[in-house]
Design an enzyme around this catalytic site. Sequence first.
Site, mmCIF file in Angstrom:
data_model
loop_
_atom_site.group_PDB
_atom_site.id
_atom_site.type_symbol
_atom_site.label_atom_id
_atom_site.label_comp_id
_atom_site.label_asym_id
_atom_site.label_seq_id
_atom_site.Cartn_x
_atom_site.Cartn_y
_atom_site.Cartn_z
ATOM 1 N N HIS A 226 1.628 2.606 -9.895
ATOM 2 C CA HIS A 226 0.585 3.002 -8.948
ATOM 3 C C HIS A 226 -0.697 2.307 -9.392
ATOM 4 O O HIS A 226 -1.031 2.312 -10.589
ATOM 5 C CB HIS A 226 0.331 4.505 -9.025
ATOM 6 N N ASN B 289 4.930 6.947 -13.262
ATOM 7 C CA ASN B 289 5.510 8.272 -13.476
ATOM 8 C C ASN B 289 6.977 8.146 -13.882
ATOM 9 O O ASN B 289 7.685 7.265 -13.390
ATOM 10 C CB ASN B 289 5.407 9.094 -12.189
ATOM 11 N N HIS C 288 7.732 1.774 -10.503
ATOM 12 C CA HIS C 288 6.584 1.258 -9.747
ATOM 13 C C HIS C 288 5.316 1.613 -10.492
ATOM 14 O O HIS C 288 5.188 2.695 -11.056
ATOM 15 C CB HIS C 288 6.551 1.836 -8.333
ATOM 16 N N VAL D 78 10.520 8.475 -6.490
ATOM 17 C CA VAL D 78 11.335 7.325 -6.093
ATOM 18 C C VAL D 78 11.850 6.667 -7.372
ATOM 19 O O VAL D 78 11.061 6.223 -8.219
ATOM 20 C CB VAL D 78 10.517 6.318 -5.255
ATOM 21 N N ARG E 59 0.831 -1.201 0.000
ATOM 22 C CA ARG E 59 0.000 0.000 0.000
ATOM 23 C C ARG E 59 0.865 1.250 0.000
ATOM 24 O O ARG E 59 1.892 1.313 0.687
ATOM 25 C CB ARG E 59 -0.929 0.021 1.221
ATOM 26 N N ASP E 60 0.418 2.248 -0.775
ATOM 27 C CA ASP E 60 1.114 3.536 -0.787
ATOM 28 C C ASP E 60 0.905 4.219 0.565
ATOM 29 O O ASP E 60 -0.197 4.237 1.114
ATOM 30 C CB ASP E 60 0.568 4.420 -1.927
ATOM 31 N N ILE E 61 1.980 4.800 1.077
ATOM 32 C CA ILE E 61 1.949 5.431 2.397
ATOM 33 C C ILE E 61 1.127 6.726 2.389
ATOM 34 O O ILE E 61 0.678 7.183 3.440
ATOM 35 C CB ILE E 61 3.402 5.685 2.884
#
Length: 120
Positions: free
Chosen positions: A101, A86, A99, A95, A28-30
Amino acid sequence: MATIFTKIIEKEISADILFEDERVLAFRDINPQAPIHFLVIPKKPIATANDISQEDEALVGYMHRVAAKVAKDLGADKHGFRTVMNCNEHGGQTVYHIHLHVLAGKPLGWPPYTENLKVN
Ligand code: AMP
């Protein structure tokens, strides 16, 4: 170069992990931007979308399959979800370990980033 995602892969820092195998990790994204917001990352460090090579094609395809599998596990398959990768500064990448999303849980609208479309 090692990033915070390397530390998550190595379990040096904790994350809310949703799926893991030898090739990828989903967590999960923070800082969630939707009711469901998780990331799918390869364990192989690839800095940006510009650095995806021919040998990574299967891996990146697999990231999408894992995105769909985890979205389904979370009940987001029927209504659907959005995947975003991205790249670099203009893409909003912070980052430098690729990745996906995965955003879901409400109608996300279109275009996705209207505030960035203003021309001054
Ligand atoms: P990007 O801006 O596309 O590079 O996305 C990086 C994402 O990583 C952001 O949505 C952050 O909220 C997320 N993030 C950064 N650190 C962590 C962490 N320790 N655990 C989970 N997500 C994180």
